[in-house]
Enzyme design. Sequence first.
Site, mmCIF file in Angstrom:
data_model
loop_
_atom_site.group_PDB
_atom_site.id
_atom_site.type_symbol
_atom_site.label_atom_id
_atom_site.label_comp_id
_atom_site.label_asym_id
_atom_site.label_seq_id
_atom_site.Cartn_x
_atom_site.Cartn_y
_atom_site.Cartn_z
ATOM 1 N N GLU A 256 -0.095 -3.567 8.332
ATOM 2 C CA GLU A 256 -0.307 -2.341 7.541
ATOM 3 C C GLU A 256 0.925 -2.054 6.682
ATOM 4 O O GLU A 256 0.815 -1.695 5.513
ATOM 5 C CB GLU A 256 -0.586 -1.164 8.490
ATOM 6 C CG GLU A 256 -0.606 0.176 7.773
ATOM 7 C CD GLU A 256 -1.163 1.329 8.599
ATOM 8 O OE1 GLU A 256 -1.727 1.075 9.675
ATOM 9 O OE2 GLU A 256 -1.039 2.482 8.141
ATOM 10 N N ARG A 257 2.108 -2.237 7.256
ATOM 11 C CA ARG A 257 3.342 -1.888 6.524
ATOM 12 C C ARG A 257 3.665 -2.916 5.440
ATOM 13 O O ARG A 257 4.126 -2.559 4.356
ATOM 14 C CB ARG A 257 4.487 -1.684 7.516
ATOM 15 C CG ARG A 257 4.267 -0.390 8.263
ATOM 16 C CD ARG A 257 5.052 -0.178 9.513
ATOM 17 N NE ARG A 257 4.561 1.034 10.164
ATOM 18 C CZ ARG A 257 4.792 1.386 11.413
ATOM 19 N NH1 ARG A 257 5.544 0.621 12.178
ATOM 20 N NH2 ARG A 257 4.279 2.496 11.908
#
Length: 397
Positions: A256-257
Amino acid sequence: MTAATATTTQTPAGSLYGPDHLQLQDALEKFINAEINPHVDEWEKAEIFPAHELFRKMGKLGFLGVNKPVANGGMGLDYSYSAAFAEALSHIRCGAIPMAIGVQTDMATPALAKHGSDEVKREFLEPSISGEYVACLGVSEVGAGSDVASIRTIARKDGDDYIIDGGKMWTTNGTQADWICLLANTSEGSHHRNKTLICVPMKSKGVEVARKLKKAGMNASDTAQLHFDGVRVPQRYRIGEEGMGFAYQMQQFQEERLWAGAGWQKSGFIIQETIDYLRERKAFGKPLLDNQYIYYKLAELQTEVEAVGALFHKAVGLYVAGNDVTQLASMVKLKGARVAREVADWCVQFWGGMGYIEETRVNRFWRDTRLGSIGGGADEVMMGIIAKTMGIMPRQG
Ligand SMILES: Cc1cc2nc3c(=O)[nH]c(=O)nc-3n(C[C@H](O)[C@H](O)[C@H](O)COP(=O)(O)OP(=O)(O)OC[C@H]3O[C@@H](n4cnc5c(N)ncnc54)[C@H](O)[C@@H]3O)c2cc1C
């Protein structure tokens, strides 16, 4: 493109991308220009987009399963292709639709693809790759956003089932989703060992979309508050091992990051739009761009953007090579969001009054980028992870 035909080329410039990556980006850009950009203004105004219709079209072209297993309908490519894909999403003329797509591809499904049983992958992953199902991720709660370990939603065992009670907050895609990748407490004890990720069909009895939240930006994406009241799902809908949910979610946050960083490091497009505007706009007898203060600042911002790009590509390269990139992914998220916000703020400044008018792209970019330092782990949470991995954070009591 298939795993067999794709190659990852490491050029002397350090780029991870070879011709196949560029081909994927080109195909996605064409799709965006034909199927997404013509509707963005309308979807932003409506504060929702037709997720099923769009995801089915994307699924048909393989876009929703770039690094997912071939056995489940994915392309089976390595993460560098997902990174290239995420970068190319920046051709979309808003942040909301990339975010909604990212939830489907890089936030709600990585743990399922890695740890799910064949059966649960067939039921939830395959239709999410084909675009039949819209997915959402339920981690944050009203009382627990940054502090994931303190979530209160509980799934207790009853025969072969779990019975789920609790609620989730700020759930992207939440009003339209067919299933949620839900983090819930499945036992007492250590907060890092008592959680499980469970695939919960959103049409299950007891799941309620309590409200659709109105936001300052990312408007075309729907964000929901959800309630779970005695929701019964079979235990076989669990992802991987019971009690491993917190660990799986922390791994899932890496993608996600990185995904978030892919977008932020493309912030140069708004600098370019600003340059074009300032070249035309005259004040005090000359184009605004001809003021040294302005062109120096734009040069400085472009440098920051390039630095984020280098950090992002380094992190992706190491991740593809099989390394744990918790620290670098957190740095990408922290620095990427901050640079994007700085770029957005300066560009709004240089657009003057028009920068403050909602209809301009720079204004939308400014509103959308504000989320970057909050969602998916706030800046301070990223600093905590970085400090911890540097070994300089005191043990928490
Ligand atoms: C538009 C949108 C979409 C979202 N989508 C999803 C989704 O799909 N799924 C999901 O699960 N969640 C989602 N979220 C939730 C998001 O991840 C959380 O809002 C975020 O993690 C921050 O949690 P919080 O809002 O509870 O802030 P809090 O935990 O209340 O923190 C508030 C602020 O305090 C500061 N802070 C926090 N911890 C520390 C610390 N240790 N040290 C110093 N300062 C600190 C930070 O500045 C932080 O912003 C979304 C949020 C938004 C706004």
